[in-house]
Design a protein around this motif. Structure first.
Motif: not given
Length: 153
Positions: A4-12
């Motif tokens: 999800t976008d939230e997971m991408i944000q956290k990983l980044t």
């Protein structure tokens, strides 16, 4: 695994701190409209967009590589250093962080073979290589203005 976008944000944000020692203060998200690239860094908004098809095809390892590559653009741009692909600063940071220079080709996408057309001047013998056909009735040799002939290979 579906990201999800939230997971991408956290990983980044995690990758930014781990490999660059600096926080990522903008947005990272999936852009379903990207077609030819794994991701992109937006110069004006400083956001990072990721191609969903690469995540589906190659998984988290490829996603990590794409994010590290885009973070190289991000951090160098914000520091006022060379952030473009040809810049020495960019190449050095890619090597230091282990980020890939290019992402893999998506499965099912073919790389097109370009057809080459060869021409030869009938007067001086100069050879030309072109990727698009030219009108030999209209164009002549640039060296001697002789007539061009298409060579059969």
């Amino acid at each position: 695994m579906i990201f999800t976008d939230e997971m991408i944000q956290k990983l980044t944000e995690e990758l930014s701190l781990q490999f660059f020692g600096r926080p990522f203060l903008h947005k990272a998200y999936i852009n379903k409209r990207l077609r030819t690239t794994g991701g992109r860094y937006m110069l004006h908004s400083h956001n990072i967009e990721v191609n969903e098809k690469y995540i589906e095809a190659y998984g988290e390892e490829e996603l990590t590589g794409i994010l590290k590559h885009e973070l190289c653009h991000y951090h160098l741009h914000l520091q006022g250093k060379g952030y473009k692909h040809g810049d020495e600063d960019f190449k050095m940071l890619l090597k230091k962080t282990g980020a890939p220079r290019h992402c893999q080709t998506l499965p099912g996408r073919r790389t097109q073979q370009r057809t080459v057309v060869h021409y030869e001047c009938s007067s001086c013998g100069l050879k030309y290589k072109r990727y698009r056909r030219i009108n030999t009735a209209k164009y002549v040799c640039g060296a001697c203005r002789g007539i061009l002939r298409e060579m059969i290979k």
